[in-house]
Each structure stands twice: as structure tokens, then as C-alpha cells.
Design a protein around this motif. Structure first.
Motif, short mmCIF file in Angstrom:
data_model
loop_
_atom_site.label_atom_id
_atom_site.label_comp_id
_atom_site.label_asym_id
_atom_site.label_seq_id
_atom_site.Cartn_x
_atom_site.Cartn_y
_atom_site.Cartn_z
N LEU A 132 12.28 -10.31 -0.34
CA LEU A 132 12.92 -11.45 -0.42
C LEU A 132 13.79 -11.99 0.97
CD1 LEU A 132 14.74 -11.64 -3.96
CD2 LEU A 132 12.80 -13.16 -3.25
N GLU A 133 14.25 -10.71 1.51
CA GLU A 133 15.17 -10.90 2.72
C GLU A 133 14.02 -11.65 3.82
OE1 GLU A 133 17.02 -7.05 3.12
OE2 GLU A 133 18.24 -7.80 1.42
N LYS A 134 12.92 -11.08 3.72
CA LYS A 134 11.93 -11.38 4.82
C LYS A 134 11.32 -12.85 4.64
CE LYS A 134 9.39 -7.31 5.88
NZ LYS A 134 7.66 -6.80 5.93
N GLY A 135 11.80 -13.45 3.36
CA GLY A 135 11.51 -14.94 3.18
C GLY A 135 9.99 -14.83 2.27
N GLU A 136 9.54 -13.76 1.76
CA GLU A 136 8.62 -13.58 0.80
C GLU A 136 9.11 -13.45 -0.42
OE1 GLU A 136 5.88 -10.64 2.61
OE2 GLU A 136 6.68 -11.16 4.49
N ALA A 137 8.34 -14.06 -1.47
CA ALA A 137 8.67 -14.01 -2.78
C ALA A 137 7.65 -13.46 -3.82
CB ALA A 137 9.36 -15.41 -3.06
N PRO A 138 6.85 -12.28 -3.97
CA PRO A 138 6.30 -12.10 -5.02
C PRO A 138 7.12 -11.62 -6.04
CG PRO A 138 6.12 -10.28 -3.33
CD PRO A 138 7.21 -11.39 -2.71
N SER A 139 6.66 -11.57 -7.22
CA SER A 139 7.47 -11.44 -8.31
C SER A 139 7.78 -10.14 -8.56
CB SER A 139 6.98 -11.92 -9.72
OG SER A 139 5.89 -10.99 -10.27
N TYR A 140 8.96 -9.71 -9.11
CA TYR A 140 9.33 -8.12 -9.41
C TYR A 140 8.23 -7.46 -10.09
CZ TYR A 140 11.60 -4.26 -11.79
OH TYR A 140 11.93 -3.16 -12.25
N GLU A 141 7.56 -8.24 -11.11
CA GLU A 141 6.62 -7.54 -12.02
C GLU A 141 5.52 -7.38 -11.20
OE1 GLU A 141 8.40 -10.46 -12.91
OE2 GLU A 141 9.51 -9.31 -14.24
N GLU A 142 5.00 -8.17 -10.28
CA GLU A 142 3.98 -7.83 -9.43
C GLU A 142 4.12 -6.61 -8.69
OE1 GLU A 142 1.49 -10.54 -6.20
OE2 GLU A 142 2.85 -11.42 -7.41
N ILE A 143 5.21 -6.61 -8.13
CA ILE A 143 5.39 -5.52 -7.23
C ILE A 143 5.37 -4.16 -7.87
CG2 ILE A 143 7.22 -4.35 -5.83
CD1 ILE A 143 8.00 -7.29 -4.90
N THR A 152 1.29 -6.30 4.59
CA THR A 152 0.95 -7.30 3.48
C THR A 152 0.50 -6.51 2.34
OG1 THR A 152 -1.04 -7.22 3.99
CG2 THR A 152 0.19 -8.69 5.14
N PRO A 153 0.61 -7.05 0.98
CA PRO A 153 0.05 -6.20 -0.06
C PRO A 153 -1.61 -6.04 -0.06
CG PRO A 153 1.36 -8.45 -0.62
CD PRO A 153 1.13 -8.19 0.83
N GLU A 154 -2.05 -6.91 0.60
CA GLU A 154 -3.50 -6.48 1.01
C GLU A 154 -3.64 -5.10 1.74
OE1 GLU A 154 -2.41 -9.50 1.93
OE2 GLU A 154 -3.12 -10.28 -0.35
N ALA A 155 -2.97 -5.02 2.73
CA ALA A 155 -2.90 -3.71 3.76
C ALA A 155 -2.65 -2.49 2.80
CB ALA A 155 -2.08 -4.09 4.77
N SER A 156 -1.57 -2.68 2.08
CA SER A 156 -1.18 -1.54 1.13
C SER A 156 -2.32 -0.97 0.03
CB SER A 156 0.05 -2.05 0.11
OG SER A 156 1.33 -2.67 0.92
N ARG A 157 -2.94 -2.21 -0.52
CA ARG A 157 -3.98 -1.52 -1.12
C ARG A 157 -4.96 -1.12 -0.53
NH1 ARG A 157 -4.20 -6.96 -3.56
NH2 ARG A 157 -1.98 -6.87 -4.25
N ALA A 158 -5.34 -1.70 0.73
CA ALA A 158 -6.44 -1.17 1.56
C ALA A 158 -6.18 0.13 2.04
CB ALA A 158 -6.72 -2.09 2.80
N ALA A 159 -5.26 0.46 2.35
CA ALA A 159 -4.64 1.85 2.94
C ALA A 159 -4.59 2.92 1.81
CB ALA A 159 -3.01 1.76 3.46
N SER A 160 -4.56 2.56 0.61
CA SER A 160 -4.56 3.49 -0.46
C SER A 160 -5.92 3.81 -0.88
CB SER A 160 -3.83 2.92 -1.76
OG SER A 160 -3.95 3.83 -2.66
#
Ligand code: DC
Length: 221
Positions: free
Chosen positions: A159-170, A89-97
Motif C-alpha cells: 500500500l505504501e508503494k501505491g500498489e493495492a492487492p487485497s489482503y486475502e490475495e496476499i 512483483t507477485p509474478e516474480a515471487s511465484r516464479a522464484a518459488s
């Protein structure tokens, strides 16, 4: 034992290429980022902030991270529980960093990573594999791609996984994480002096894998 170290920024395609190269070579694939993600997720669950290094150190004492290698790929276990599905998840990415900048977290995982490469031929990917974890690796690759290309690929994947955060956010999350990973004091993201730089912008996955396998074969010759 042969070790192939692949480092680079988020979303450069390291894990997909490393997994495919390991399969071709008959080596195990070790995703060190997954270990940092597992630690980050556990700290979040315990309500510990990366600023509380004393509490982090204490929590690490009761923690075991291990990997299991299956036909489908690497599984990450936290105190024996499979957390592979929880760490993307995005939270896990942030926490890992965030937590990976702490020396106690890095030394906690370093021995485990090094042991895996002592007993297996590995393709290992991360941020400091060529510089710190396996400085003796026979092949080192620093895999990059333009930030836009990296964000575009990650966006497509989600998107393929069915999740849709915006490109800008990513894109902005990715740039923030790269900045933090490259500017921390300990084991920052940077190419080893003997790493081959490989820019995957505009290359297909097969072309990237071919380059990696080619570098290993050249060393073996
Ligand atoms: O490769 P990844 O995106 O799953 O890694 C998540 C975070 O973990 C990354 O932003 C920084 C940290 N990491 C690290 O510090 N050292 C590594 N060898 C691998 C990952």
C-alpha cells in the motif's frame, strides 16, 4: 569471517531485519531470494516453464547472476543488467518459488552464495542458508511470524508503494509459496537443528535486530 544465517517463510521480516543487523555489525547483507527471483524473471521472459528442466538447464548456461553492494543496499545483476527493480512483483515471487525447486537452479546459485561468505562476513537470508548454503554459520536464526501478521505487513508495504492487492490475495499467495518451499525435495524450508527460533509476531523491527545482534555478540565473547 563470521556468517549469520537467517531463514524463514515469506514475509517474516527477514530482509529488513537482516539488512539492519548487517549494517550494525559492519557485515554485508546477502539476499539469496533476490537471486532466485532474478533467475525466475529471466525464465519467464524466455517463455520457459518450470516443468521444462532441460530448457532451464540450457538457459542457465548463458546466464550470469551477480550482486553489487552499494550504500543503499544490494543490487542484483542479470548478465550485467540491473534487475533489482523488476523482481518484486507477485509474478516474480511465484516464479522464484517455482524455479527454485529445480536442482539445476539451486546448484547454479549455491557456489556464488558460498563464495560471498568465504570472502566477507555476511548476514545472509533465505530458506536453506543455515541448512545447506552455510551449515557452518556461527549464528543461525529461523525467523517466523504468524501468517496473518506476515500478510498484514506485506499488505502495508505494498500500500505504501501505491500498489493495492487485497489482503486475502496476499495471504493465500504467501501460504501457497510457503507450502511449496517447505515441501520440495531439495533444500526445503526448515529450521537447522542448531537454529535459534525467533517469532517476530508482536515484536518491533528494533527488537528483532537487537536479538540478532545480541546472538552474534554472544558468539564473539
Ligand atoms: O525471500 P524471497 O521471498 O525473496 O524468496 C523468493 C523465493 O525464492 C522463495 O519463495 C523460495 C526461493 N528461495 C529459495 O528457494 N531459497 C533461498 N535461499 C531463498 C529463496
Amino acid at each position: 569471517m563470521t556468517a549469520v544465517a537467517i531463514d524463514g517463510p515469506a514475509g517474516a521480516g527477514k530482509s529488513t531485519a537482516a539488512r539492519a543487523a548487517a549494517k550494525r555489525l559492519g557485515y554485508i547483507y546477502v539476499d539469496t531470494g533476490a537471486m532466485y527471483r532474478a533467475v525466475g524473471v529471466r525464465m519467464l521472459a524466455l517463455g520457459i516453464s518450470p516443468k521444462e528442466s532441460g530448457r532451464v538447464e540450457e538457459a542457465l548456461k548463458g546466464l550470469s547472476v551477480s550482486l553489487r553492494f552499494t550504500e543503499e543496499g544490494q543490487r542484483v545483476l542479470l548478465n550485467g543488467e540491473d534487475v533489482t527493480g523488476l523482481i518484486r512483483t507477485p509474478e516474480a515471487s511465484r516464479a522464484a518459488s517455482d524455479f527454485s525447486a529445480l536442482p539445476c537452479v539451486r546448484s547454479f546459485l549455491l557456489g556464488l552464495q558460498q563464495d560471498l561468505a568465504k570472502t566477507n562476513s555476511v548476514v545472509m537470508d533465505g530458506r536453506d542458508v543455515g541448512t545447506v548454503v552455510l551449515p557452518w554459520a556461527q549464528v543461525k536464526i529461523f525467523l517466523t511470524a504468524s501468517p496473518e501478521e506476515r500478510a498484514r505487513r506485506r499488505h502495508q508495504e505494498l500500500l505504501e508503494k501505491g500498489e493495492a492487492p487485497s489482503y486475502e490475495e496476499i495471504l493465500s499467495d504467501m501460504l501457497a509459496r510457503d507450502y511449496q518451499d517447505s515441501h520440495r525435495e531439495i533444500a526445503p524450508l526448515r529450521p537447522a537443528s542448531d537454529a535459534v527460533l525467533l517469532d517476530s509476531t508482536g515484536l518491533t523491527l528494533d527488537e528483532v535486530v537487537e536479538r540478532i545482534v545480541g546472538l552474534v555478540r554472544k558468539k564473539e565473547a
